[in-house]
Write a protein that holds these residues in place. Structure first.
Motif, PDB file in Angstrom:
ATOM      1  N   VAL A 129       0.835  -1.203   0.000  1.00 48.91           N
ATOM      2  CA  VAL A 129       0.000   0.000   0.000  1.00 48.91           C
ATOM      3  C   VAL A 129       0.871   1.255   0.000  1.00 48.91           C
ATOM      4  O   VAL A 129       0.610   2.213  -0.737  1.00 48.91           O
ATOM      5  N   ASP A 130       1.923   1.249   0.817  1.00 44.03           N
ATOM      6  CA  ASP A 130       2.804   2.422   0.875  1.00 44.03           C
ATOM      7  C   ASP A 130       3.545   2.635  -0.438  1.00 44.03           C
ATOM      8  O   ASP A 130       3.828   3.774  -0.819  1.00 44.03           O
ATOM      9  N   ASN A 131       3.888   1.550  -1.134  1.00 44.35           N
ATOM     10  CA  ASN A 131       4.586   1.684  -2.413  1.00 44.35           C
ATOM     11  C   ASN A 131       3.678   2.241  -3.501  1.00 44.35           C
ATOM     12  O   ASN A 131       4.152   2.848  -4.461  1.00 44.35           O
ATOM     13  N   SER A 132       2.392   2.042  -3.367  1.00 46.11           N
ATOM     14  CA  SER A 132       1.450   2.606  -4.339  1.00 46.11           C
ATOM     15  C   SER A 132       0.913   3.941  -3.850  1.00 46.11           C
ATOM     16  O   SER A 132      -0.181   4.350  -4.205  1.00 46.11           O
ATOM     17  N   ASP A 133       1.696   4.620  -3.038  1.00 49.84           N
ATOM     18  CA  ASP A 133       1.292   5.870  -2.398  1.00 49.84           C
ATOM     19  C   ASP A 133       1.161   6.989  -3.428  1.00 49.84           C
ATOM     20  O   ASP A 133       2.118   7.342  -4.106  1.00 49.84           O
ATOM     21  N   ASN A 134      -0.032   7.528  -3.560  1.00 51.79           N
ATOM     22  CA  ASN A 134      -0.263   8.685  -4.430  1.00 51.79           C
ATOM     23  C   ASN A 134      -0.722   9.904  -3.644  1.00 51.79           C
ATOM     24  O   ASN A 134      -1.085  10.918  -4.236  1.00 51.79           O
ATOM     25  N   ILE A 135      -0.735   9.800  -2.326  1.00 49.39           N
ATOM     26  CA  ILE A 135      -1.138  10.930  -1.497  1.00 49.39           C
ATOM     27  C   ILE A 135      -0.003  11.944  -1.433  1.00 49.39           C
ATOM     28  O   ILE A 135       1.149  11.572  -1.168  1.00 49.39           O
ATOM     29  N   PRO A 136      -0.254  13.232  -1.680  1.00 50.01           N
ATOM     30  CA  PRO A 136       0.819  14.242  -1.587  1.00 50.01           C
ATOM     31  C   PRO A 136       1.446  14.259  -0.205  1.00 50.01           C
ATOM     32  O   PRO A 136       0.786  13.984   0.802  1.00 50.01           O
ATOM     33  N   VAL A 137       2.733  14.586  -0.174  1.00 50.88           N
ATOM     34  CA  VAL A 137       3.468  14.558   1.098  1.00 50.88           C
ATOM     35  C   VAL A 137       3.391  15.902   1.823  1.00 50.88           C
ATOM     36  O   VAL A 137       4.072  16.092   2.829  1.00 50.88           O
ATOM     37  N   LYS A 138       2.582  16.831   1.318  1.00 50.56           N
ATOM     38  CA  LYS A 138       2.484  18.130   1.981  1.00 50.56           C
ATOM     39  C   LYS A 138       1.099  18.708   1.781  1.00 50.56           C
ATOM     40  O   LYS A 138       0.355  18.295   0.888  1.00 50.56           O
ATOM     41  N   PHE A 139       0.761  19.683   2.632  1.00 50.68           N
ATOM     42  CA  PHE A 139      -0.460  20.478   2.471  1.00 50.68           C
ATOM     43  C   PHE A 139      -0.055  21.806   1.822  1.00 50.68           C
ATOM     44  O   PHE A 139       0.720  22.562   2.398  1.00 50.68           O
ATOM     45  N   VAL A 140      -0.556  22.074   0.628  1.00 44.76           N
ATOM     46  CA  VAL A 140      -0.215  23.314  -0.069  1.00 44.76           C
ATOM     47  C   VAL A 140      -1.169  24.414   0.367  1.00 44.76           C
ATOM     48  O   VAL A 140      -2.383  24.320   0.158  1.00 44.76           O
ATOM     49  N   VAL A 141      -0.621  25.455   0.969  1.00 44.39           N
ATOM     50  CA  VAL A 141      -1.419  26.611   1.374  1.00 44.39           C
ATOM     51  C   VAL A 141      -1.513  27.607   0.220  1.00 44.39           C
ATOM     52  O   VAL A 141      -2.600  28.058  -0.146  1.00 44.39           O
ATOM     53  N   ASP A 142      -0.361  27.946  -0.366  1.00 47.66           N
ATOM     54  CA  ASP A 142      -0.309  28.877  -1.505  1.00 47.66           C
ATOM     55  C   ASP A 142       0.704  28.372  -2.512  1.00 47.66           C
ATOM     56  O   ASP A 142       1.857  28.089  -2.149  1.00 47.66           O
ATOM     57  N   ASN A 143       0.283  28.255  -3.764  1.00 42.10           N
ATOM     58  CA  ASN A 143       1.234  28.017  -4.850  1.00 42.10           C
ATOM     59  C   ASN A 143       1.860  29.349  -5.257  1.00 42.10           C
ATOM     60  O   ASN A 143       1.275  30.415  -5.055  1.00 42.10           O
ATOM     61  N   ALA A 144       3.040  29.269  -5.838  1.00 45.19           N
ATOM     62  CA  ALA A 144       3.739  30.488  -6.264  1.00 45.19           C
ATOM     63  C   ALA A 144       3.109  31.029  -7.550  1.00 45.19           C
ATOM     64  O   ALA A 144       2.742  30.263  -8.442  1.00 45.19           O
ATOM     65  N   ILE A 145       2.986  32.347  -7.634  1.00 47.22           N
ATOM     66  CA  ILE A 145       2.489  33.010  -8.838  1.00 47.22           C
ATOM     67  C   ILE A 145       3.503  34.077  -9.249  1.00 47.22           C
ATOM     68  O   ILE A 145       4.256  34.582  -8.411  1.00 47.22           O
ATOM     69  N   PRO A 146       3.568  34.428 -10.551  1.00 53.91           N
ATOM     70  CA  PRO A 146       4.523  35.455 -10.994  1.00 53.91           C
ATOM     71  C   PRO A 146       4.245  36.800 -10.316  1.00 53.91           C
ATOM     72  O   PRO A 146       3.100  37.250 -10.244  1.00 53.91           O
ATOM     73  N   ALA A 147       5.298  37.407  -9.816  1.00 51.59           N
ATOM     74  CA  ALA A 147       5.159  38.703  -9.139  1.00 51.59           C
ATOM     75  C   ALA A 147       5.065  39.826 -10.177  1.00 51.59           C
ATOM     76  O   ALA A 147       5.703  39.787 -11.224  1.00 51.59           O
ATOM     77  N   ASP A 148       4.259  40.843  -9.873  1.00 59.01           N
ATOM     78  CA  ASP A 148       4.138  41.991 -10.774  1.00 59.01           C
ATOM     79  C   ASP A 148       4.922  43.194 -10.263  1.00 59.01           C
ATOM     80  O   ASP A 148       4.895  44.268 -10.881  1.00 59.01           O
ATOM     81  N   LYS A 149       5.602  43.009  -9.127  1.00 58.56           N
ATOM     82  CA  LYS A 149       6.409  44.090  -8.568  1.00 58.56           C
ATOM     83  C   LYS A 149       7.766  43.531  -8.174  1.00 58.56           C
ATOM     84  O   LYS A 149       7.858  42.463  -7.572  1.00 58.56           O
ATOM     85  N   LYS A 150       8.806  44.247  -8.553  1.00 58.84           N
ATOM     86  CA  LYS A 150      10.156  43.745  -8.273  1.00 58.84           C
ATOM     87  C   LYS A 150      10.435  43.756  -6.770  1.00 58.84           C
ATOM     88  O   LYS A 150       9.939  44.604  -6.022  1.00 58.84           O
ATOM     89  N   ALA A 151      11.252  42.800  -6.357  1.00 56.04           N
ATOM     90  CA  ALA A 151      11.646  42.704  -4.951  1.00 56.04           C
ATOM     91  C   ALA A 151      13.054  43.230  -4.714  1.00 56.04           C
ATOM     92  O   ALA A 151      13.433  43.536  -3.579  1.00 56.04           O
ATOM     93  N   TYR A 152      13.834  43.338  -5.795  1.00 57.04           N
ATOM     94  CA  TYR A 152      15.225  43.806  -5.692  1.00 57.04           C
ATOM     95  C   TYR A 152      15.607  44.476  -7.011  1.00 57.04           C
ATOM     96  O   TYR A 152      15.205  43.996  -8.072  1.00 57.04           O
TER      97      TYR A 152
END
Length: 344
Positions: A280-303
Motif C-alpha cells: 500500500v505504501d509503495n502505491s502511495d499517491n497521497i501528496p506529502v504536503k499540504f499546499v497553502v499557496d502556490n507560487a504566482i509570478p510577481a508583478d512588482k520587483k523585490a530587488y
C-alpha cells in the motif's frame, strides 16, 4: 590638556563642526545619492515568488487507512506536522537532488550566463541557486519556499517545481526503505512456509499412527476405558490400553508440533499483514504536503530597493565625510614636529 581635548570632542562641538562644513557635506551626500541612484537603475531587477506549505504528521498510507486501533492524532491524515517533521521536510527541500532537477529543467547554466568551459561552473550554479532560493519556517509552523529571479515567470515556476519535486524525492527515499523491508518480510515468509511444510509432514506421520487430536482422543478413550473397566469388558480394556499407549508415545510430540505450528501461523499472518502495508505504501499517491499557496509570478520587483540603496549610501557617505573632515581639521591644527636624530 585632557580636559581641553574632551571639550573639543564633545557632542555640541561635533554639531558645530558639522554645521560649519555643511556645504561640503551636502555636496558629498548629493553626489552619493545621485551615484547610488544611477547604480540602482543599472542593477537588473529581480522578482520574488513564494509558495507556502505545511508538512503532515505522517505519509504512511497503510497506517492512515488500515489503522484499526483507537484514534491517534499522528495517524490522522489531516493532522499537521510537529517541529520534527517540519525540519525533516525542510532538509529535503534544501537537498541537492531537487537543485539538480531545477538546473536541468530550467537550463540554469545558460540562464545564469555560466559558460560551458568556465572554471568551477558547477560550484557557481549552486552558489546562484543558494542565493536565489530561500526556505524558512514561518511563525505559524508552515514552510515558506521563495525564489528570486530576473524573470518573474521563472521564479514562480521554480518555486512550484520545488514543491512538485518534494513529493518525488520523498517517495523515492521511502520507496527504497519499503522495498528493503518487503524483501526481508518475503524471506521470512518463505522460511515460515518451509517450516510449516516440515511440521505438516511430521504431523501427517503421527496421524498415520492414529493420533488425530490428542486432547480429545485421550479424554474419550479414558472415558471408554473407565466404562469397559466398570463393565468388566476385558477385550475392550486391552484394546483401549493399546490405543492409550500409542497416544502416550506420540502425544507429547503431537502437542509440541501443534504448538509450533500455531506460533508459525501467527508469525506468518503478521508478516503478511506488514507486506500488505508495504504494498500500500509503495502505491502511495497521497501528496506529502499540504499546499497553502502556490507560487504566482510577481508583478512588482523585490530587488533592488532604490530608496534603501540611496538612503544607506547617503548616510554612509555623510559619516565618512565627517570622519575625513575631522581628520583633515586635526592635521591642520597639529603642526608636524620633526625630531632630529642624535649623533652616535
Amino acid at each position: 590638556m585632557s580636559n581641553q581635548n574632551d571639550k573639543n570632542f564633545n557632542s555640541f562641538s561635533l554639531v558645530q563642526f558639522i554645521w560649519a562644513n555643511r556645504k561640503i557635506l551636502i555636496i558629498i551626500c548629493a553626489i552619493a545619492a545621485v551615484l547610488s541612484l544611477i547604480v540602482s537603475l543599472l542593477i537588473k531587477p529581480k522578482y520574488q515568488s513564494t509558495a507556502v506549505i505545511f508538512a503532515p504528521r505522517t505519509n504512511s498510507v497503510a497506517k492512515i487507512l488500515l489503522n484499526e486501533e483507537s484514534y491517534n492524532e499522528r495517524l490522522d491524515m489531516k493532522a499537521y506536522a510537529a517541529e520534527e517533521e517540519t525540519e525533516q521536510m525542510m532538509e529535503i527541500l534544501n537537498s541537492r537532488s531537487i537543485k539538480d532537477v531545477l538546473i536541468q529543467k530550467f537550463d540554469l547554466y545558460n540562464h545564469y550566463g555560466i559558460g560551458t568551459n568556465e572554471a568551477y561552473r558547477q560550484t557557481k550554479v549552486y552558489k546562484y541557486l543558494k542565493s536565489a532560493i530561500t526556505i524558512r519556517r514561518t511563525q505559524y509552523g508552515a514552510i515558506s519556499v521563495s525564489v528570486m529571479d530576473e524573470d518573474p515567470q521563472i521564479a514562480a515556476d521554480m518555486a512550484n517545481e520545488i514543491l512538485a519535486q518534494l513529493d518525488t524525492v520523498k517517495h523515492h527515499i521511502e520507496y527504497q526503505r519499503t522495498i528493503a523491508a518487503y524483501k526481508i518480510l518475503q524471506e521470512q515468509m518463505d522460511f515460515v512456509d518451509k517450516e510449516m511444510a516440515r511440521l505438516d509432514d511430521s504431523l501427517q506421520l503421527i496421524m498415520k499412527e492414529g493420533v488425530y487430536e490428542f486432547t480429545t482422543q485421550s479424554d474419550r478413550m479414558m472415558q471408554q476405558y473407565a466404562i469397559a473397566l466398570a463393565q468388566g469388558n476385558t477385550a475392550g480394556q486391552q484394546r483401549l490400553a493399546k490405543e492409550l499407549e500409542k497416544l502416550s508415545a506420540y502425544g507429547t510430540r503431537y502437542l509440541t508440533l501443534q504448538e509450533e505450528q500455531e506460533k508459525f501461523c501467527e508469525y506468518h499472518a503478521m508478516c503478511r499483514s506488514k507486506m500488505l502495508n508495504a504494498i500500500v505504501d509503495n502505491s502511495d499517491n497521497i501528496p506529502v504536503k499540504f499546499v497553502v499557496d502556490n507560487a504566482i509570478p510577481a508583478d512588482k520587483k523585490a530587488y533592488p530597493k532604490k530608496m534603501l540603496i540611496v538612503l544607506v549610501s547617503t548616510i554612509a557617505s555623510f559619516i565618512l565625510g565627517v570622519i575625513v573632515l575631522l581628520i583633515l581639521n586635526n592635521l591642520k591644527q597639529t603642526p608636524l614636529t620633526i625630531v632630529p636624530k642624535e649623533n652616535d
